[in-house]
Design a protein around this motif. Structure first.
Motif, PDB file in Angstrom:
ATOM      1  N   LEU A  15      -1.766   8.774  -5.222  1.00 48.59           N
ATOM      2  CA  LEU A  15      -1.805   9.012  -3.778  1.00 48.59           C
ATOM      3  C   LEU A  15      -2.751   8.048  -3.074  1.00 48.59           C
ATOM      4  O   LEU A  15      -2.475   7.595  -1.960  1.00 48.59           O
ATOM      5  CB  LEU A  15      -2.216  10.467  -3.507  1.00 48.59           C
ATOM      6  N   GLU A  16      -3.861   7.722  -3.720  1.00 48.68           N
ATOM      7  CA  GLU A  16      -4.787   6.759  -3.117  1.00 48.68           C
ATOM      8  C   GLU A  16      -4.126   5.392  -2.953  1.00 48.68           C
ATOM      9  O   GLU A  16      -4.298   4.725  -1.928  1.00 48.68           O
ATOM     10  CB  GLU A  16      -6.047   6.640  -3.973  1.00 48.68           C
ATOM     11  N   ASN A  17      -3.357   4.974  -3.968  1.00 50.74           N
ATOM     12  CA  ASN A  17      -2.679   3.686  -3.866  1.00 50.74           C
ATOM     13  C   ASN A  17      -1.612   3.702  -2.774  1.00 50.74           C
ATOM     14  O   ASN A  17      -1.449   2.739  -2.035  1.00 50.74           O
ATOM     15  CB  ASN A  17      -2.049   3.326  -5.211  1.00 50.74           C
ATOM     16  N   ILE A  18      -0.890   4.811  -2.683  1.00 53.96           N
ATOM     17  CA  ILE A  18       0.177   4.915  -1.685  1.00 53.96           C
ATOM     18  C   ILE A  18      -0.379   4.788  -0.274  1.00 53.96           C
ATOM     19  O   ILE A  18       0.209   4.133   0.592  1.00 53.96           O
ATOM     20  CB  ILE A  18       0.928   6.256  -1.846  1.00 53.96           C
ATOM     21  N   THR A  19      -1.540   5.394  -0.035  1.00 56.07           N
ATOM     22  CA  THR A  19      -2.062   5.441   1.326  1.00 56.07           C
ATOM     23  C   THR A  19      -2.425   4.066   1.868  1.00 56.07           C
ATOM     24  O   THR A  19      -2.461   3.867   3.076  1.00 56.07           O
ATOM     25  CB  THR A  19      -3.313   6.339   1.396  1.00 56.07           C
ATOM     26  N   GLY A  20      -2.684   3.121   0.986  1.00 59.02           N
ATOM     27  CA  GLY A  20      -3.021   1.787   1.459  1.00 59.02           C
ATOM     28  C   GLY A  20      -1.819   0.854   1.529  1.00 59.02           C
ATOM     29  O   GLY A  20      -1.962  -0.331   1.799  1.00 59.02           O
ATOM     30  N   LEU A  21      -0.618   1.405   1.290  1.00 54.65           N
ATOM     31  CA  LEU A  21       0.581   0.590   1.166  1.00 54.65           C
ATOM     32  C   LEU A  21       1.390   0.610   2.451  1.00 54.65           C
ATOM     33  O   LEU A  21       1.551   1.649   3.092  1.00 54.65           O
ATOM     34  CB  LEU A  21       1.423   1.133   0.008  1.00 54.65           C
ATOM     35  N   ASN A  22       1.907  -0.538   2.824  1.00 55.01           N
ATOM     36  CA  ASN A  22       2.803  -0.646   3.977  1.00 55.01           C
ATOM     37  C   ASN A  22       4.163  -1.108   3.469  1.00 55.01           C
ATOM     38  O   ASN A  22       4.376  -2.284   3.210  1.00 55.01           O
ATOM     39  CB  ASN A  22       2.246  -1.624   5.012  1.00 55.01           C
ATOM     40  N   VAL A  23       5.085  -0.159   3.284  1.00 55.79           N
ATOM     41  CA  VAL A  23       6.374  -0.445   2.676  1.00 55.79           C
ATOM     42  C   VAL A  23       7.394  -0.723   3.762  1.00 55.79           C
ATOM     43  O   VAL A  23       7.665   0.133   4.617  1.00 55.79           O
ATOM     44  CB  VAL A  23       6.843   0.733   1.800  1.00 55.79           C
ATOM     45  N   GLY A  24       7.977  -1.916   3.748  1.00 55.15           N
ATOM     46  CA  GLY A  24       8.962  -2.258   4.756  1.00 55.15           C
ATOM     47  C   GLY A  24      10.387  -2.098   4.281  1.00 55.15           C
ATOM     48  O   GLY A  24      11.299  -1.840   5.061  1.00 55.15           O
ATOM     49  N   ASN A  25      10.624  -2.251   2.977  1.00 52.66           N
ATOM     50  CA  ASN A  25      11.957  -2.176   2.420  1.00 52.66           C
ATOM     51  C   ASN A  25      12.515  -0.758   2.510  1.00 52.66           C
ATOM     52  O   ASN A  25      11.859   0.211   2.131  1.00 52.66           O
ATOM     53  CB  ASN A  25      11.905  -2.641   0.959  1.00 52.66           C
ATOM     54  N   LYS A  26      13.753  -0.634   3.010  1.00 53.86           N
ATOM     55  CA  LYS A  26      14.362   0.682   3.211  1.00 53.86           C
ATOM     56  C   LYS A  26      14.443   1.481   1.913  1.00 53.86           C
ATOM     57  O   LYS A  26      14.054   2.656   1.867  1.00 53.86           O
ATOM     58  CB  LYS A  26      15.767   0.497   3.791  1.00 53.86           C
ATOM     59  N   ASN A  27      14.930   0.873   0.835  1.00 50.10           N
ATOM     60  CA  ASN A  27      15.063   1.588  -0.432  1.00 50.10           C
ATOM     61  C   ASN A  27      13.707   2.002  -0.990  1.00 50.10           C
ATOM     62  O   ASN A  27      13.566   3.067  -1.586  1.00 50.10           O
ATOM     63  CB  ASN A  27      15.821   0.722  -1.443  1.00 50.10           C
ATOM     64  N   SER A  28      12.704   1.150  -0.817  1.00 46.49           N
ATOM     65  CA  SER A  28      11.360   1.496  -1.277  1.00 46.49           C
ATOM     66  C   SER A  28      10.798   2.660  -0.469  1.00 46.49           C
ATOM     67  O   SER A  28      10.096   3.518  -1.004  1.00 46.49           O
ATOM     68  CB  SER A  28      10.435   0.283  -1.175  1.00 46.49           C
TER      69      SER A  28
END
Length: 790
Positions: A669-682
């Protein structure tokens, strides 16, 4: 008789785990840490304490190994050598903080350094499956590279006969000639071999391993003895030359130090830390340890060097507190496995990040407050709900826990008497004590014994405990056991077989076609099933693996092309030959640019229970660390992020993967919170993982995990721009608001209502739509809105 080892000194300075220790002939200490530094500590000359003399800072990632070499022509005051997670070996003049030489032959973490037999030589070993021999006079090139292991080489030493010995995660020990020819492979350990030490006076060397054993080997490779005593992975071993030719000390994951002499475990003592990563001995016989709490500790047998009574008492209290916490759980974590206050030295990754910190008096939650230069960890409050795992399901009676505490009605009109009993105890002793305590006739002894045997066995076998119990005093059915383990709640089903999707009605997620989407007309919450990514064409994956493999050269992880047929079969069923699983794990060493089809194999393989079990129990830690990196901002390759999210979702298919994810949920969860995912499938895969984590935390009654998700989900919904991804994230939030205790749901509600940006977006999603998928999202958002405001 020798005095016992007691604490002598505590060295504070590192902010993260101390992973390696080296010592000098003058009893100075060199420590390497996950905080990316190594430190030199000198005896202060006044008391048993030490002074921090210098910090070596040139590594780009954690320092995994350290070594000291005596003065030589190039380094006349002595040499400090460090190996890092950045794959580099750095060589320092002992009194200079900046490296003089950088060696870059290794391709992965340099996890071990040791002296060679010849002057000015040293050895290194690495996670790149190799070891190397170096000479200070021949830098920057190594003299010899030792190959043949199929997994990380955790340790390497040179014997007086010049042979080289390596210890590996492939469970083997290998003896090489000094020019690199393999002489012998030693089998015996059943798990990763972690460390080695030479006992030259006896012509023995000793190995320790994750199988919790210590093995003694002759120089010609014969296993002479095996010592037992540790209960977990053994990480460290050192020779204590001051106490004779066969005195060694070992350290391990059960938080203990064990001192051995002539094969006998002379003394065992514990540290107040999760893991004791390393141990060394000074020339005066003192023991030096490095541990997961970032502290270096020195222990001595000499009374003149014992720490003060006040320090010894405080140390004992810390050890006792951690021992107690080892039997307690909060949110599925052993309290003893939580980080201590040393974790607060590490800055947070983003505002609002949460951490649970183990303190002597309990567990405290902290949040990261982002205020620029004044950013800090702020105490939120104590985390309640700890469970005494060792006594879970038992009954407390007169200050002691019992498996059974029977209520005995001896006489009408009087309170029942309590008959406590633990499985394994002698029922005659228990019955006699009960009769004696309550001044009952001895004639009842056989009746009470038979009652204990019948009722404790029935309860253990889940036979209903009701009217079948016969009171030994009255003949009536008046006994009811008030103890015993509660039945487990039914497990959450996973999506196997047809994998009917309650969101779409389809057999698998298909975000590319809208004709499978049906607008939900009933409540979507709470969800109790995990969502998987079932679809995939093994033939396409096979072609991609062969394509990438064909572009590799020897030494880059290239495999014989024929093995890929066996590896790919795991996508559709259980592995038949374990070698293919081992080869699959070898492929995890491929470069980031070509690793995504390897992760896709794992994604499909873990759908099968046999594969799921083996992958999670044998290599789960390695895989999860790789996947966590690929879902962090550090990863710049979109394919790796996508397949990693999908693989993590599929681990939920069976209990082994479910537990692996649960124990790593905070870092995920800590890693996810710093992520900016632009790809639709991701984005869809990310939202699905959040939904699965929500179901998991609710299933486990994980208070802390739910608290983190309550912070993460609104932030993620604010960032997501794909309608399907938003929908799934809303389902996760709605499930949180609909499940668990009312206090829990209210806490989540209050947390979410504080996020004005999210509430504004929720209002938009709950009132607007222009197509069928947006209508589905609108209905879901409306239900979430009702949960929050209604």
């Amino acid at each position: 008789m020798a005095k016992p080892f007691k604490l002598s000194a505590i060295l504070f300075g590192h902010s993260l785990d101390v992973r390696s220790i080296a010592v000098t002939p003058e009893n100075s200490i060199i420590s390497g840490s996950r905080d990316k530094t190594a430190k030199l500590w000198n005896p202060n000359g006044i008391n048993p304490g030490y002074t921090e003399a210098l910090t070596y800072r040139d590594h780009k990632n954690f320092v995994a190994s350290v070594l000291y070499l005596e003065p030589n022509e190039l380094f006349p005051t002595g040499t400090v050598i460090t190996g890092g997670n950045d794959s580099a070996i750095l060589i320092y003049k002992i009194h200079e903080p900046f490296a003089s030489v950088k060696l870059e032959e290794h391709k992965n973490t340099v996890c071990y350094l040791s002296k060679g037999c010849e002057k000015n030589t040293f050895l290194s070993s690495s996670w790149d499956n190799t070891a190397k021999l170096w000479s200070i006079n021949n830098l920057p090139n190594s003299l010899v590279t030792f190959t043949g292991h199929t997994a990380a080489v955790w340790a390497v030493i040179q014997l007086p006969n010049t042979n080289i010995v390596t210890a590996s995660a492939d469970k083997n020990i290998t003896i090489f000639s000094k020019d690199g020819h393999r002489i012998q492979i030693l089998h015996g350990h059943t798990d990763c071999v972690r460390n080695l030490v030479d006992l030259p006076d006896l012509q023995f060397f000793v190995s320790v391993a994750n199988d919790a054993t210590i093995r003694v080997w002759s120089y010609n490779g014969k296993n002479l003895q095996t010592y037992y005593g540790h209960t977990n992975y053994i990480y460290g071993i050192a020779r204590n030359e001051a106490d004779g030719p066969n005195a060694i000390v070992t350290s391990d994951e059960d938080r203990t130090i064990r001192y051995w002499k002539d094969g006998e475990n002379i003394q065992t003592f514990q540290l107040p830390a999760q893991s004791v990563w390393c141990v060394e001995c000074l020339s005066n016989g003192d023991i030096v340890t490095g541990s997961s709490d970032g502290v270096v500790r020195v222990f001595t047998q000499h009374e003149s060097r014992y720490a003060s009574e006040e320090t010894l008492k405080a140390f004992e209290e810390e050890v006792n507190a951690l021992s107690k916490q080892a039997t307690q759980e909060i949110g599925g974590y052993k309290v003893s496995d939580l980080p201590g206050c040393e974790a607060l030295y590490e800055p947070g990754k983003h505002a609002g990040q949460m951490k649970m910190i183990r303190e002597v008096n309990g567990v405290v939650a902290y949040t990261w407050v982002d205020e620029g230069e004044n950013s800090h960890w702020e105490k939120v409050g104590e985390v309640l709900g700890g469970v005494d795992k060792a006594n879970e399901g038992k009954t407390l009676h007169e200050g002691k826990y019992y498996d059974f505490v029977f209520s005995v009605d001896v006489e009408d009109g009087k309170p029942p008497l309590k008959l406590p009993y633990n499985k394994g105890e002698d029922p005659y002793v228990t019955a006699h004590a009960f009769l004696q305590k309550n001044m009952l006739p001895a004639d009842y002894l056989e009746q009470v014994v038979n009652f204990i045997l019948q009722n404790s066995q029935s309860a253990s076998n889940n036979i209903p405990v009701n009217s079948e119990y016969i009171d030994p005093f009255t003949g009536a059915s008046r006994y009811t056991p008030s103890g015993g383990k509660p039945s487990n709640a039914s497990s959450i089903p996973t999506n196997n077989g047809a994998n009917l999707d309650p969101f779409t009605g389809a057999n698998s997620y298909n975000t590319g076609s809208t004709n499978q989407i049906s607008v939900p007309k009933t409540n979507l919450f709470p969800q109790t099933t995990y969502r998987l990514f079932e679809m995939g064409d093994p033939n396409l994956i096979l072609a991609k693996l062969k394509e990438f493999n064909g572009k590799l050269s020897e030494g880059q992880g290239k495999l014989d092309e024929s093995v890929f047929e066996g590896i790919i079969k795991m996508c559709n069923g259980p592995f038949i030959d374990p070698k293919y699983l081992e080869l699959l794990f070898e492929l995890l060493n491929w470069n980031d640019e070509i690793i995504f089809p390897v992760i896709d194999v794992i994604r499909l393989a873990v759908r099968n229970e046999t594969n799921n079990k083996y992958i999670c129990t044998s290599h789960g830690g390695i895989i999860i660390e790789k996947l966590k990196r690929f879902i962090s901002p550090e990863c710049k390759i979109a394919n790796n992020t996508l397949v990693s999210f999908r693989a993590l979702c599929n681990f939920f298919a069976h209990s082994f993967g479910e537990n692996l994810i649960f124990h790593n949920r905070t870092e995920i969860l800590e890693n996810i919170t710093g992520l900016n995912v632009g790809n639709k499938n991701s984005q869809i895969a990310l939202a699905t993982l959040l939904l699965n984590l929500t179901v998991l935390c609710l299933k486990k009654s994980d208070e802390f995990g739910i608290l983190i998700l309550a912070n993460v989900l609104p932030d993620m919904i604010n960032l997501l721009d794909d309608n399907e991804a938003q929908f799934r994230a809303y389902v996760a939030l709605g499930t949180m608001l609909s499940s668990g205790s009312s206090e829990q749901a209210n806490a989540v509600r209050q947390k979410v209502l504080e996020d004005d940006k999210f509430m504004e977006r929720l209002n938009d999603h709950a009132s607007q739509y222009s197509n069928e998928i947006e209508l589905k999202r609108k209905n879901c958002a409306s239900q979430v809105q009702n949960k929050l405001l209604g």
